[in-house]
Structure formats: structure tokens, C-alpha cells
Design an enzyme around this catalytic site. Sequence first.
Site, PDB file in Angstrom:
ATOM      1  N   SER A 196      43.889  40.734  50.066  1.00  0.00           N
ATOM      2  CA  SER A 196      44.501  41.236  49.335  1.00  0.00           C
ATOM      3  C   SER A 196      44.717  42.398  48.492  1.00  0.00           C
ATOM      4  O   SER A 196      43.675  43.360  49.516  1.00  0.00           O
ATOM      5  CB  SER A 196      43.560  40.418  47.598  1.00  0.00           C
ATOM      6  OG  SER A 196      43.920  40.939  46.487  1.00  0.00           O
TER       7      SER A 196
ATOM      8  N   TYR B 240      35.016  41.594  42.979  1.00  0.00           N
ATOM      9  CA  TYR B 240      36.087  41.128  42.922  1.00  0.00           C
ATOM     10  C   TYR B 240      36.946  41.651  44.123  1.00  0.00           C
ATOM     11  O   TYR B 240      37.182  41.404  45.544  1.00  0.00           O
ATOM     12  CB  TYR B 240      37.428  40.601  42.406  1.00  0.00           C
ATOM     13  CG  TYR B 240      38.660  39.515  42.989  1.00  0.00           C
ATOM     14  CD1 TYR B 240      37.974  38.379  43.537  1.00  0.00           C
ATOM     15  CD2 TYR B 240      39.465  40.344  43.357  1.00  0.00           C
ATOM     16  CE1 TYR B 240      39.350  37.877  44.258  1.00  0.00           C
ATOM     17  CE2 TYR B 240      40.282  39.814  43.983  1.00  0.00           C
ATOM     18  CZ  TYR B 240      39.939  37.699  44.626  1.00  0.00           C
ATOM     19  OH  TYR B 240      41.072  37.299  45.409  1.00  0.00           O
TER      20      TYR B 240
END
Length: 317
Positions: free
Chosen positions: A124, A148
Amino acid sequence: MKRVLVTGATGMIGSALSRRLVDDGFPVVALVMDPDPSSELYRSGTADAVSVVHGRVEELHTLERAIAAHGVDTVFHLAAQTLVGVARRLPLLTFESNVLGTWNVLEACRRHADAVGSIVVASSDKAYGTVEELPYREDLPLGGDEPYAASKACADLVAQAYGTTYDLPVRIARCGNVYGPGDLNWSRIVPGTIRSLLLGEQPLLRSDGSYVRDYLHVDDVVDSYLAMARGACVPGEAFNLSDESPLSVIQIYDAVCEAAGRAGTEPKILDDAPGEIHDQWLSAAKAREQLGWTPKVRLRNGLSSTVAWYRALLGVS
């Protein structure tokens, strides 16, 4: 590619990738934690055309069984906990899914390296954390202050380590925000806004609308994953994937409203997005030059087809 394993097959990208592989004639093994009839994998009938293995990426024995018993030679690892807010509330679950899950996939591939010839790991843009220099390039260091972002950076580094240490043929895909049919995470700006507009509700913006992101259609992501799986590259190499046209939240909101025929609809701005990095976008120059990949879906067309999919899902004319 002869037989392909897709982890996270019930997610938006996993469903679309599985469908593409089936349409292209490849035998697919789909790792599914819980059967979800609302997932596009099941709604499209793709689940009936693949070999479903039930289990979690946190279970090494399940992954070994999926690879060895089914004769898998190509692995797309997409399974993850993907929401920043959930990671804040449930950090242990997030680290187990994103980090433990990734090293389990790669360890299973290492143990069966004689059979597995290509691995794509979904990372990501969050793996870069907050940096001063934009757009993100692949040579920037990874980091993350929030659970995250840290989980994606850790998983990314684990994939690099398996590639360089064991010469494992792993490639790492770093995407920005992905939109398109099949996304049922309503807290995200595109599906959440579309659902509210179609149901006659006032859409909510979690942020103040000024945050900036990439937005890439799921079909372009699938194209990039297939290019990465088929192309030759250095083990552990990473590629950024982006249309290189960053938009603010309010800009993507306005574009969604226009696509849904609700231009000018005022959102309710919550201005409450803890843990979110303010500005993020990626350079995809490396993917263009080395993979020959470029996005094909224009935002207006992508949003139009996405709205049509949600109309059918929600039964709204």
C-alpha cells in the site's frame, strides 16, 4: 501461470482478479476465510468456477495445503485488514492479518519453492508513512506511526527479505485508493457516497475534504498484478501503481455525485479522520518503464460503471 492461488479472494480486488483469471482460462484456487454471499466472488458466480479453500492466512498449514495439494505455481497475496480505523481499534488483529499472514504466505512459498514461480504481494502507499517529499517513489524509506501504516510497512519489508534472502520470486505492489465494483467497505469515500446518494441520504465525509489521494480503478489494478506476475524482475522488487492524478476528497466526492446524477449534493462534513495521513500520492514511472503498465480506465468512465454496479446491488433504478 498454470494454477493460481488468490488470498483475500472475497475482497474487491481479489474477486475481480479471480474473475479475470477464470475468464482467461486459468485454474484458480481461492483462499476464503468466511463465505460471503454479498461478495462479488459469489454474486458473479466466480466461486462456482474456482477451487475454494476455507481458512485464514494466519494458519501456515492452510496455506501449505492450498499450495501443495492444488499444485499452485503462482500466488497473489491480497488478504489483509485494510481499514485505518479498524487498525486503530484492533491493532493485534491487524498485525496478525497483515504481518503474520504475509510471512506465512511467503514461508509456504519458500517451502515449496520448487513449484512456485511467481508471487505478487499487495502492499500500500501507506507503507511509506508520512514523508515530506511527494509523490512517493520506490526508493523512499518505509515507515508508519499508526498501526495500519506500520503493518503494511512491516509486511512490505518481510516480502523484500524473503525475496532477497531466499531468491524467492516475489514482487510487491504499492497502490493508492482503489475503487470500482465489489467494494463493500462503506466507510470508504466512493462506495459510501454512492450508497448514500442512491438511498436518498446525505453523504458523510469523515475528513474535512482537503485530504489528497490517488484513485485507481480495480480493473487497472488487476492488469498491473498480472503484468507483475508475468514479468521478470529482481526478487523482492516493489512497484508503485497510480494514475498519477491525485485528487482531494472533495474533488472525488464531486465526481461521484456527478456520476450518480446528483451533482451539487452537499455532504455532511464530520472532520474526524484520526490516523489518516493528509496527503499521499505515488509516482508510477517505474511500472510504466519496466512493466509496460499504464492505467486505461478514465475516472469518469470508471465511476459511471461503478455507480451502475451499486444500483444493481442495492436494487435502485
